[in-house]
Design an enzyme around this catalytic site. Structure first.
Site, mmCIF file in Angstrom:
data_model
loop_
_atom_site.group_PDB
_atom_site.id
_atom_site.type_symbol
_atom_site.label_atom_id
_atom_site.label_comp_id
_atom_site.label_asym_id
_atom_site.label_seq_id
_atom_site.Cartn_x
_atom_site.Cartn_y
_atom_site.Cartn_z
ATOM 1 N N LYS A 134 41.064 56.399 -16.940
ATOM 2 C CA LYS A 134 41.562 56.481 -15.571
ATOM 3 C C LYS A 134 41.247 57.901 -15.116
ATOM 4 C CE LYS A 134 45.488 54.469 -13.112
ATOM 5 N NZ LYS A 134 44.975 53.152 -12.703
HETATM 6 C C1 LIG Z 1 45.126 51.745 -12.746
HETATM 7 C C2 LIG Z 1 44.096 50.719 -12.592
HETATM 8 C C3 LIG Z 1 44.309 49.379 -12.916
HETATM 9 C C4 LIG Z 1 45.657 48.845 -13.297
HETATM 10 O O1 LIG Z 1 46.193 49.418 -14.431
HETATM 11 P P1 LIG Z 1 47.750 49.371 -14.698
HETATM 12 O O2 LIG Z 1 47.899 50.039 -16.002
HETATM 13 O O3 LIG Z 1 48.154 47.960 -14.734
HETATM 14 O O4 LIG Z 1 48.398 50.127 -13.590
HETATM 15 C C5 LIG Z 1 43.242 48.506 -12.843
HETATM 16 N N1 LIG Z 1 42.032 48.908 -12.452
HETATM 17 C C6 LIG Z 1 41.774 50.191 -12.118
HETATM 18 C C7 LIG Z 1 40.416 50.587 -11.701
HETATM 19 C C8 LIG Z 1 42.800 51.124 -12.175
HETATM 20 O O5 LIG Z 1 42.576 52.389 -11.822
#
Ligand SMILES: *Cc1c(COP(=O)(O)O)cnc(C)c1O
Length: 310
Positions: free
Chosen positions: A161
């Protein structure tokens, strides 16, 4: 106008509580220029015993993983960051909150070759309702296949992320919104369904729940939660390659994410999915998800125990 900058409260910066309006960085902050940084999106929900952060340790673990993928060495341990996230909710008098931790490089040097950069960590929290709107949680959103391709597994670090990846997500989202849709559906390099701009996707056909493999999609914590909840409701859940055709002909579809929670999808590219509203299985999972995050389901209380803020 109330900006993100002009608010009362406190932000955790490198181990200290800083007045909200004073939580600033210099314009030569390295991450601002090149986008190398890792962040999390975390939520705290109201429970009968005060606010609690859902799956706190999982989010912190992923933050460390994202940083490791980028080669950033976070100068704090997980316990410290967990405690700071619990405290940021209380410090800002929040009953429920969206929490944003981020690791970024400072202004110790400039250029791609800078080797004296310090890793800084900030954690902020604020009140944030339903990401895609209350009405959409009932009736579903309309999405559009994007012309932007999801980053492929290895070269663009799709498992992290990380800040820079969101240029792609934001371009896709803007394109969808410019065409009158609520969200984008991003495909992978082979043309299979990957995910939304910030949400994982699930599709239901004949009572079986499908979701794409994690080859190009982010390993969502909500995605993981849905696996557990679907199994507890005795639905079969399968990872597979999904095409747009699979979604056009699906009975139900929904997005998941900490921000998006469980959001039904009612149409893709103007083609109605199922009944064109929140489907039955989606509704069951959504309701169970909300019970869990609010601490109303005894079986999954361990998901919030470590996140209790008070
Ligand atoms: C944060 C995010 C998600 C969802 O992740 P969670 O852990 O469920 O919040 C899905 N796809 C992308 C591209 C993200 O940045």
């Amino acid at each position: 106008m109330m900006t993100m900058e002009d608010r009362d409260g406190f932000i955790w910066m490198d181990g200290k509580w800083v007045d909200w309006r004073e939580a600033k960085v210099h314009v030569l902050t390295h991450t601002l220029h090149y986008g190398m940084g890792a962040f999390e999106g975390v939520r705290a929900y109201e429970t009968s015993d005060g606010p609690a952060i859902f799956k706190l340790e999982k989010h912190t673990e992923r933050l460390f993983n994202s940083a490791r993928i980028l080669g950033m060495d976070i100068p704090f341990d997980a316990d410290t960051l967990n405690q700071a996230q619990r405290e940021v909710v209380i410090k800002n008098n929040l009953n429920s909150a969206y929490i944003r931790p981020m690791c970024f490089y400072g202004s110790e040097g400039m250029g791609l070759r800078a080797d004296n950069l310090k890793v800084h960590v900030m954690i902020a929290a604020w009140e944030w309702g339903s990401y895609l709107g209350e009405d959409n949680m009932k009736n579903g959103i309309r999405i559009r296949t994007s012309s932007y391709i999801r980053h492929f597994a290895h070269p663009s670090l799709s498992g992290a992320k990380m800040n820079g990846n969101y240029i792609n997500s934001m371009m896709a989202l803007k394109e969808a919104q410019d065409h009158g849709f609520d969200e984008a559906l991003m495909l992978d390099v082979d043309g299979f369904v990957s995910e939304g701009s910030g949400e994982n996707i699930f599709v239901i056909k004949d009572e079986v729940i499908y979701t794409p493999h994690l080859t190009s999609a982010l390993p969502g914590i909500t995605r993981d939660t849905i696996f557990t909840l679907a199994k507890s409701l005795e639905y079969k859940i399968v990872e597979k390659k999904i095409s747009c055709d699979d979604i056009y002909t699906a009975d139900e579809a929904f997005f998941t994410g900490t921000a998006a929670e469980v959001t039904p999808i009612r149409d893709l590219d103007g083609k109605q999915i199922g009944i064109g509203s929140r489907g039955l299985i989606t509704a069951k999972l959504q309701s169970l998800y909300f019970d869990c995050v609010h601490g109303r389901n005894d079986e999954y209380l361990h998901w919030i125990e470590n996140g209790r803020c008070s």
